[in-house]
Structure formats: structure tokens, C-alpha cells
Design a protein around this motif. Structure first.
Motif, mmCIF file in Angstrom:
data_model
loop_
_atom_site.group_PDB
_atom_site.id
_atom_site.type_symbol
_atom_site.label_atom_id
_atom_site.label_comp_id
_atom_site.label_asym_id
_atom_site.label_seq_id
_atom_site.Cartn_x
_atom_site.Cartn_y
_atom_site.Cartn_z
ATOM 1 N N LEU A 95 -8.754 -2.068 -5.105
ATOM 2 C CA LEU A 95 -8.189 -1.055 -5.995
ATOM 3 C C LEU A 95 -8.066 0.253 -5.224
ATOM 4 O O LEU A 95 -9.066 0.907 -4.925
ATOM 5 N N SER A 96 -6.844 0.591 -4.906
ATOM 6 C CA SER A 96 -6.563 1.800 -4.127
ATOM 7 C C SER A 96 -5.389 2.521 -4.755
ATOM 8 O O SER A 96 -4.356 1.901 -5.052
ATOM 9 N N SER A 97 -5.524 3.822 -4.987
ATOM 10 C CA SER A 97 -4.487 4.585 -5.677
ATOM 11 C C SER A 97 -3.162 4.508 -4.929
ATOM 12 O O SER A 97 -3.105 4.677 -3.710
ATOM 13 N N GLY A 98 -2.108 4.230 -5.661
ATOM 14 C CA GLY A 98 -0.772 4.144 -5.078
ATOM 15 C C GLY A 98 -0.370 2.742 -4.682
ATOM 16 O O GLY A 98 0.808 2.498 -4.389
ATOM 17 N N THR A 99 -1.306 1.805 -4.648
ATOM 18 C CA THR A 99 -0.974 0.413 -4.311
ATOM 19 C C THR A 99 -0.098 -0.199 -5.397
ATOM 20 O O THR A 99 -0.380 -0.059 -6.588
ATOM 21 N N ARG A 100 0.965 -0.874 -4.951
ATOM 22 C CA ARG A 100 1.838 -1.580 -5.886
ATOM 23 C C ARG A 100 1.628 -3.074 -5.740
ATOM 24 O O ARG A 100 1.509 -3.587 -4.624
ATOM 25 N N LEU A 101 1.582 -3.749 -6.884
ATOM 26 C CA LEU A 101 1.387 -5.197 -6.901
ATOM 27 C C LEU A 101 2.583 -5.844 -7.572
ATOM 28 O O LEU A 101 2.907 -5.534 -8.726
ATOM 29 N N ALA A 118 0.831 -1.197 0.000
ATOM 30 C CA ALA A 118 0.000 0.000 0.000
ATOM 31 C C ALA A 118 0.869 1.252 0.000
ATOM 32 O O ALA A 118 2.083 1.200 0.220
ATOM 33 N N GLN A 119 0.233 2.393 -0.187
ATOM 34 C CA GLN A 119 0.961 3.653 -0.264
ATOM 35 C C GLN A 119 1.661 3.978 1.055
ATOM 36 O O GLN A 119 2.700 4.642 1.071
ATOM 37 N N ASP A 120 1.111 3.486 2.179
ATOM 38 C CA ASP A 120 1.742 3.742 3.480
ATOM 39 C C ASP A 120 2.861 2.758 3.797
ATOM 40 O O ASP A 120 3.449 2.794 4.892
ATOM 41 N N GLY A 121 3.158 1.844 2.874
ATOM 42 C CA GLY A 121 4.274 0.910 3.055
ATOM 43 C C GLY A 121 3.886 -0.454 3.571
ATOM 44 O O GLY A 121 4.722 -1.369 3.573
ATOM 45 N N THR A 122 2.652 -0.650 4.009
ATOM 46 C CA THR A 122 2.245 -1.960 4.518
ATOM 47 C C THR A 122 2.118 -2.954 3.360
ATOM 48 O O THR A 122 1.680 -2.607 2.262
#
Length: 449
Positions: free
Chosen positions: A432-438, A416-420
Motif C-alpha cells: 500500500l503506497s500512495s499514488g499506486t494504481r492497480l 507505481a507513482q514513478d511509472g514502474t
């Protein structure tokens, strides 16, 4: 009609000596007639298989002396893929002079490109782009076998308006690349300029030009060289056609030459459809009909480039949030508009863009029905639209929440965008959340809004 063959008449395959019974005439062309037929002898306990039978006109056999050898070579080589209605066996008759060949029978779900141009079918953009991709892929496979088609045009291509799946017929035109001879030089308005001028024979290079014309027709419903100069022609005779398509061809959207622009009231399809497509797709056509007109060896767009461009175009489709019409995401237009897309072509209102995922330099729009395939998440994979690896799904209890479901047998890692971070196992879904990396294993994607 005085047909070459009559219903219930039988012919035999040349190699296996299997009986084949004629059912009815499907149609005829400049080379011969095509019939629906049944392969197999019931008297010997054979089951009958529906096939198509093409029988050649005697005068055409006199023009193309290499035809029988070319067909025998094609039968021995086998089809490049199942998209070709490829010759299977030569057939002869004790009652009718000449010969023909058998090929798979085209299913009724397929329509001709002429049906598309005449608006007798109305496929979605997704089906149309998929058909374009399948054509580029099919001719890529054909050329990879050292063959050229010689006559890419309307009459030889069929597609399923619902799925975009294609079938390519009249494969008796196919020959060894750059080998002279044969009865086919191409179809008027699809032939490369150097063939029109009498300077070259059909080859894989001229196939590339014909493919570009066919794709332009499919997406723009217009010919790429017919603009103001065509409208000025009073007598469309052979000299006029040679000048327009051979001696002095000018692309109707040539960025440096506006002498052949499409005219309102005459060429409305081209004027309406050209702006709908993203800049990257238009650039492929510009190159095809500028550098590709002048430099047959190096200026033309290759099949692999069309494949990549059309897959990218398919991935850029999204639905207008006001009227539901399919539109194309154009990153250049969004940047120029300060983050907003162009107005919807159908209702002229500004749509809200859906979430999208960036995979390296590629962007896939995540609509309610988006499906990802192996080539999306693994650089090593070839294009394969048969096996899904992910799909967009709606939360079962909260319809406002959407996610991407893992359809592979492998684990993904979501950050996630917060690093978790957490694992997304087979069958599980990530919101689907903006900034999430998969991280998919071989590739990483970033979800954006």
C-alpha cells in the motif's frame, strides 16, 4: 396460557400429508401463534426436521378471506432468497378448526430489531450497516417478483448481531403488488402517510416508505417524524397519530422546516447519531422524508439506491487510532476540514485516516481487516459478500508495511507513482503506497493516503 395447539399434538401438511408434531409455543401476535415443531413421521422411518409452525386465530381467518389463496400462491412461487422464512406447506388438523403453515425455524443467533432499539444487543456499525443492506436487497428481490410485503416493521425482521445477516418472517402478509384486499394495512408508525390518511392500500411504493423508517430506526434509534411536535402532544390518540404520521408529517431533520427538530433530553439518540453518518447517507434519509412524504410515486428512495448507499457506508468505516471505535469517512467533511476527518465520536480526538483506494467514484477505507469483493473490482458483478477477491495483510517481517493481497485467479497490474509497473499474480501482495494504481481487469483503483 390457552394455546391453539398443545405440545405433542400433530397436524398434517395439506399437499404431502406428512405428519408434523408440535414441540412448544414460540410466541403469538395479532394473527396467530408460532410453534417450534418437527416435520416427519418416525413410525414410517422418516427423519424429523425442525420447522416453525404458524397457526391462525379463528377471528383472523374471518377477517382475511384471501389468506389461504395468498399462502398457496406464495408456496408455489417460492422465496425471493434464503433471507425469507417463507411458507413451505399449509397444514391442517382433525382436532382444531382452521389451518396454518410451515416455514423454516429461525436460528437462535438472530435477534429482533426491538432488541436493538432497546439496547439488549450492541452490534458493531459494520454488522448494523450489513443488516440494512441485506434488508434493502431482500425487499428488492421481493418487489422484483411483482410482490409487496405490506407490513415492514420491527416485528418482522431479525438479524445476527455478529454478522448482520437477516431473516424476514411473517411472509403470509405478502401479496401481489397493487392488488387490493388482504387483512394487513401495516403497523402504526411504519405506514406510509397515504395509508394513514386512508388514501391508498399497501403496495411496493408504501413498502419503500416503511423500509426507510426501519432503516432510520436501525441507524438512529429513533423515528424520523417524532420531534418537537410529538413532544407537544398531550394525548397520543388516533387523531394525534393521524396528524403526526399522515396529515402533517415533518422530518425531524428537514433542511427547510425546523418546526419538528429533535429536542435535547427527549430525542437524544437522534441528536447524537445523525451527525455521525456521512453526508451521502443523510441525503438519502432527507429525500425519503421530504420528497418521499409528498410524492409517493417519484420521491421515494428505491431499494437499489439504499443498497448502493449502504455498501458505500460499509466501505467508509474506519477505526479511531486512539480508542479503536468505528467511525465513518466523510469526504465532504475531510475537504471542509482541510484534509482532516471529524473528531472521533467516542473519544473526541482526531483520528489518523488509514490508506484508502478509489475505485471510479467509490472510496474504500483500507483497514487492517478490509476485504474487497467482486463488485469492488468489476462493474459487471452484483453485490456478493461471500467471495473475497482481495484483503489487506501485514508484512510478515515488517509490521509497519501493509499490502493488498490478490485472492483471485487473475493477474493484476500495479503501476507505481514513478511509472514502474509489475504484475501481481494470484496470491501475491502489492504494498500500500500512495499514488499506486492497480488495474484489476475491468476496473482500476488508486491507493491514497
Amino acid at each position: 396460557m390457552n394455546q391453539l395447539l398443545q405440545p405433542t399434538q400433530t397436524v398434517r401438511t395439506q399437499t404431502s400429508q406428512t405428519l408434523c408434531a408440535v414441540d412448544h409455543l414460540i410466541g403469538g401476535g395479532g394473527q396467530g401463534e408460532v410453534y417450534a415443531a418437527r416435520l416427519g413421521d418416525p413410525a414410517k422411518g422418516h427423519s424429523q426436521t425442525p420447522v416453525a409452525l404458524k397457526w391462525f386465530y379463528p377471528h383472523y381467518l374471518g377477517q382475511d378471506r384471501q389468506l389461504e389463496q395468498r399462502l398457496s400462491d406464495a408456496i408455489a412461487a417460492g422465496p425471493p432468497s434464503d433471507r425469507f422464512l417463507w411458507p413451505q406447506e399449509l397444514v391442517r388438523s382433525g382436532e382444531v378448526a382452521g389451518f396454518g403453515y410451515l416455514m423454516p425455524l429461525r436460528e437462535k443467533r438472530f435477534s429482533g430489531i426491538v432488541d436493538l432499539v432497546m439496547r439488549r444487543v450492541n452490534p458493531s456499525f459494520r454488522s448494523l450497516v450489513t443488516a440494512g443492506f441485506e434488508l434493502a436487497q431482500s425487499y428488492f428481490l421481493l418487489h422484483a417478483k411483482g410482490l409487496c410485503y405490506r407490513d415492514i416493521s420491527f416485528g418482522n425482521v431479525f438479524f445476527d448481531p455478529k454478522s448482520g445477516e437477516v431473516r424476514i418472517c411473517d411472509n403470509d402478509n405478502v401479496g401481489i403488488d397493487r392488488k387490493t384486499g388482504g387483512g394487513i394495512g401495516g403497523t402504526a408508525r411504519f405506514m406510509a402517510p397515504e395509508i394513514v390518511r386512508g388514501e391508498a392500500a399497501p403496495s411496493s411504493q408504501t413498502d419503500l416508505f416503511s423500509l426507510a423508517v426501519l432503516l432510520f430506526y436501525m441507524l438512529m434509534n429513533h423515528h424520523p417524524l417524532e420531534g418537537a411536535r410529538e413532544a407537544d402532544i398531550r394525548c397520543f390518540d388516533l387523531p394525534a397519530m393521524t396528524r403526526l404520521y399522515g396529515d402533517e408529517p415533518i422530518f425531524i431533520f428537514d433542511p427547510t422546516d425546523d418546526r419538528n427538530r429533535p429536542l435535547a433530553g427527549y430525542h437524544d439518540n437522534a441528536l447524537a447519531l445523525w451527525p455521525l453518518y456521512p453526508a451521502f447517507l443523510r441525503e438519502l434519509f432527507i429525500r425519503s422524508f421530504t420528497a418521499g412524504l409528498r410524492d409517493a410515486s417519484h420521491g421515494r428512495v428505491r431499494e437499489s439506491e439504499w443498497r448502493a448507499g449502504l455498501v458505500r457506508l460499509r466501505d467508509s468505516i474506519y477505526y479511531c487510532t486512539h480508542c479503536g471505535a468505528e467511525n465513518f469517512y466523510d469526504g465532504e467533511a475531510v475537504r471542509a476540514n482541510g484534509g482532516s476527518p471529524n473528531p472521533c465520536w467516542s473519544c473526541n480526538r482526531i483520528p489518523q485516516l488509514p490508506p484508502r483506494i478509489r475505485l471510479n467514484r467509490e472510496i474504500v477505507l483500507l483497514n487492517h481487516d478490509t476485504v474487497l469483493y467482486p463488485h469492488h473490482i468489476d462493474d459487471r458483478e452484483q453485490y456478493n459478500f461471500r467471495t473475497a477477491v482481495a484483503k489487506v495483510v501485514q508484512h510478515p517481517r515488517n509490521p509497519q508495511i501493509w499490502g493488498l493481497q490478490n485472492l483471485t485467479g487473475n493477474k493484476w497490474v500495479s503501476r507505481a507513482q514513478d511509472g514502474t509497473t509489475f504484475d501481481v499474480l494470484a496470491g501475491q501482495t502489492v504494498t500500500l503506497s500512495s499514488g499506486t494504481r492497480l488495474h484489476f481487469g475491468q476496473r482500476e483503483g488508486e491507493i491514497r493516503f
